[in-house]
Design a protein around this motif. Structure first.
Motif, PDB file in Angstrom:
ATOM      1  N   SER A   1       0.804  -1.220   0.000  1.00 26.06           N
ATOM      2  CA  SER A   1       0.000   0.000   0.000  1.00 26.06           C
ATOM      3  C   SER A   1       0.842   1.279   0.000  1.00 26.06           C
ATOM      4  O   SER A   1       0.339   2.353   0.276  1.00 26.06           O
ATOM      5  CB  SER A   1      -0.956  -0.010   1.208  1.00 26.06           C
ATOM      6  OG  SER A   1      -0.211   0.008   2.402  1.00 26.06           O
TER       7      SER A   1
ATOM      8  N   LYS B   1      -9.518   4.514   1.022  1.00 27.51           N
ATOM      9  CA  LYS B   1      -9.188   5.516  -0.014  1.00 27.51           C
ATOM     10  C   LYS B   1     -10.410   5.994  -0.780  1.00 27.51           C
ATOM     11  O   LYS B   1     -10.262   6.681  -1.802  1.00 27.51           O
ATOM     12  CB  LYS B   1      -8.158   4.961  -1.023  1.00 27.51           C
ATOM     13  CG  LYS B   1      -6.846   4.535  -0.411  1.00 27.51           C
ATOM     14  CD  LYS B   1      -5.853   4.159  -1.492  1.00 27.51           C
ATOM     15  CE  LYS B   1      -4.605   3.552  -0.897  1.00 27.51           C
ATOM     16  NZ  LYS B   1      -3.671   3.019  -1.851  1.00 27.51           N
TER      17      LYS B   1
ATOM     18  N   GLY C   1      -4.218   7.716   5.866  1.00 27.11           N
ATOM     19  CA  GLY C   1      -5.329   8.132   4.995  1.00 27.11           C
ATOM     20  C   GLY C   1      -6.087   9.375   5.449  1.00 27.11           C
ATOM     21  O   GLY C   1      -7.274   9.535   5.125  1.00 27.11           O
TER      22      GLY C   1
ATOM     23  N   HIS D   1      -5.029   3.190   5.144  1.00 27.44           N
ATOM     24  CA  HIS D   1      -4.909   2.313   3.970  1.00 27.44           C
ATOM     25  C   HIS D   1      -4.611   0.897   4.446  1.00 27.44           C
ATOM     26  O   HIS D   1      -4.951  -0.082   3.815  1.00 27.44           O
ATOM     27  CB  HIS D   1      -3.765   2.775   3.070  1.00 27.44           C
ATOM     28  CG  HIS D   1      -3.956   4.189   2.601  1.00 27.44           C
ATOM     29  ND1 HIS D   1      -2.951   4.919   2.041  1.00 27.44           N
ATOM     30  CD2 HIS D   1      -5.044   5.004   2.620  1.00 27.44           C
ATOM     31  CE1 HIS D   1      -3.400   6.120   1.719  1.00 27.44           C
ATOM     32  NE2 HIS D   1      -4.667   6.194   2.077  1.00 27.44           N
TER      33      HIS D   1
END
Ligand code: UDP
Length: 424
Positions: A148, A359, A238, A317
Motif C-alpha cells: 500500500s 481511499k 489516509g 490504507h
C-alpha cells in the motif's frame, strides 16, 4: 497488590520506547502496547524489563514504572532519533548492550517477547548466546505494508526476510487479529506457530468521561457535529481521504460541523511534512474554519476528545490492529473505519460503526452523513461498541491471555533445558 513472582520477562521494542509521550511519528500503538502489556503483566506477578534504544543523552537509562516493571534504555548507535528504516545497522550494538546488561546484572531472561521486525532480528541473534523462548508480535508486516505504499525503502528485502525467518523459527507469534494471522499465512510462510491475542485498551479510562462536560472543556457547542481523527501524521493513515470526504458538499452542509485532527508532528520531519500536506488540502477545500489541529494530546486528555465527538473516523490504507478504534469504542462513540486489517476485527459494520472501502472519499462521506444525521442510531452503535470492547479488548483480559502463553512457554523451556542436559 501483586501476585506471586512468576519469573522475569524481557520485552524488546528497539524503536518504540514504552515510556515516552505517544502520538508523534514513531510513537504510536506499539509504544502503548508494550507499556500496557508490561504493566499489566507486572500486576500479574511477572518481573518485566522493557528494552528500547536510547535516543537522547539526557534520557534516563532506567525508568521505573512500578516495582515490577521498568524501561531500560540501551546504547545502539548515536544517541539521537533515527527513523526506523535506518536502524538496522545499529542492531548488533543493541544485541551487545543487551548481553552486557544481562552480564552486569547477572540476569538471564528465560522469556523474550520481541516487538516489530527490528526487535525480531535482535531476538534471533540472541539465540546464538543462550537458551530462551522467543515470543514475537509484528505490529506491522512488511509484506502487507509494501503493497500500500508508493516508495519501497531500501531495507525492504532485509525486513521481509527477517519477518519470514522469525515466523518460521520463533517459539510463538502473537497475531493481534485473525486477519493478521491470515496475512502471515498467505503472504509470509505456512510454517510457524501463531496464536491470536488482540491488543487491548483501558476501558475505564476511556469510558469515564461524559459528553457534555467534555464539550464544555474543549469549547465545542452542545449542538456541534464533531468528526474526530486521532493518530500519527503518516500517509498510510489516509487522513487525506477523511478531509476530502468532509470537503464533499453533502457533508459540508451543517453549519456547526467540526473536524478535529489530533496527532503530533515535528516541522521538517516526516510527520511534519504530512501535516503540511494535509493542511494544504484543508485550505484547498476551504475547510480552515471548521478544522482544528490540536496537536499531540496526552493519553490522559484524550478521553475528552473521544467523549466530545459524534463519530471517530479511521481512514487507514492499512492497519495491523488500530488501537484508536477500540479507544473510541470504549468511549461509546461510533467508528467509521477502512475495511482493512485489524479494523475488520474490532469494528463490526452496522453494529458498532461502519466499515468502508479504503481511499474511497465518497464512501466515507456517505458513512459520515448516515451517522451524523441519525443521532439515535449513532448512540446505539456507540453503546454496542463499548460492550464489544469490554468483552474482548480490555488490557487485563489481554494480559491474562499473554500470562497463560508465557506460563506454557516457560514450561516448554524447562523441558528443552532438561532435554539438553540429559543429552549432554
Ligand atoms: N495517540 C495519543 N496522542 C495523540 C495521537 C495518538 O496518545 O496525539 C495514541 C492513540 O491514543 C493510540 C496510539 O497513539 O493509543 C495510536 O495507535 P494505533 O494502533 O491506532 O496506530 P499506530 O500509531 O500504531 O499506527
Amino acid at each position: 497488590m501483586y501476585s506471586q513472582n512468576k519469573g522475569k520477562i524481557a520485552l524488546i521494542s528497539v524503536h518504540g520506547d514504552p515510556s515516552i509521550e505517544i502520538g508523534k511519528e514513531e510513537a504510536g500503538g506499539q509504544n502503548v502496547y508494550v507499556r500496557q502489556v508490561g504493566e499489566a503483566l507486572g500486576r500479574l506477578g511477572w518481573q518485566v524489563d522493557m528494552f528500547t534504544r536510547k535516543i537522547h543523552p539526557e534520557q534516563a537509562n532506567i525508568v521505573e514504572h512500578t516495582s515490577n516493571c521498568r524501561t531500560i534504555r540501551l546504547s545502539a548507535g548515536p544517541e539521537k532519533f533515527i527513523e526506523r528504516d535506518r536502524l538496522f545497522d545499529h542492531l548488533p550494538e543493541f544485541v551487545k548492550s543487551f548481553l552486557n546488561f544481562q552480564g552486569q546484572t547477572q540476569t538471564l531472561y528465560p522469556l523474550i517477547h520481541t516487538n516489530y521486525w527490528l526487535s525480531a532480528w535482535v531476538g534471533l541473534e540472541l539465540h546464538k548466546h543462550h537458551l530462551f523462548r522467543q515470543i514475537h508480535t509484528y505490529h506491522s508486516l512488511g509484506a502487507v505494508k509494501y503493497r500500500s505504499v508508493t516508495t519501497i525503502p531500501l531495507i525492504a528485502n532485509t525486513r521481509l526476510s527477517v519477518e519470514k525467518t522469525c515466523l518460521e523459527t520463533a517459539d510463538c507469534i502473537v497475531a493481534t487479529s485473525p486477519q493478521e494471522q491470515e496475512d502471515m499465512r498467505s503472504l509470509v510462510s505456512s510454517q510457524g506457530n501463531i496464536t491470536v491475542i488482540p491488543c487491548g485498551t483501558n476501558v475505564q479510562h476511556f469510558a469515564s468521561t461524559e459528553r457534555h462536560s467534555a464539550r464544555e472543556k474543549l469549547g465545542f457547542a452542545p449542538d456541534a457535529k464533531v468528526i474526530l481523527y486521532v493518530g500519527r501524521f503518516d500517509p498510510r493513515k489516509g487522513i487525506e481521504t477523511l478531509v476530502r470526504a468532509v470537503g464533499r458538499s453533502e457533508v459540508r452542509h451543517p453549519e456547526n460541523l467540526k473536524l478535529i485532527i489530533v496527532g503530533g508532528s515535528r516541522p521538517g520531519h516526516k510527520d511534519g511534512r504530512e501535516r503540511d500536506r494535509i493542511e494544504s488540502i484543508v485550505k484547498e477545500l476551504g475547510l480552515e474554519e471548521i478544522t482544528i489541529f490540536p496537536g499531540q494530546i496526552s493519553q490522559s486528555e484524550l478521553p475528552n476528545y473521544y467523549a466530545a465527538a459524534d463519530v471517530c473516523v479511521i481512514p487507514s490504507h492499512y492497519e495491523p490492529f488500530g488501537l484508536v478504534a477500540i479507544e473510541a469504542m470504549a468511549s461509546g462513540i461510533p467508528v467509521i473505519a477502512s475495511d482493512v486489517g485489524g479494523l475488520k476485527y474490532t469494528v463490526v459494520s452496522q453494529e458498532t460503526g461502519l466499515l468502508v472501502e479504503p481511499k474511497n472519499e465518497v464512501a466515507f462521506a456517505d458513512g459520515i452523513n448516515q451517522i451524523l444525521s441519525d443521532p439515535s442510531w449513532a448512540k446505539t452503535l456507540g453503546k454496542a461498541g463499548q460492550k464489544r470492547v469490554l468483552s474482548y479488548f480490555s488490557w487485563d483480559g489481554v494480559a491474562e491471555q499473554l500470562d497463560q502463553l508465557y506460563l506454557s512457554q516457560l514450561k516448554q523451556l524447562h523441558q528443552d533445558f532438561f532435554a539438553v542436559n540429559v543429552v549432554s
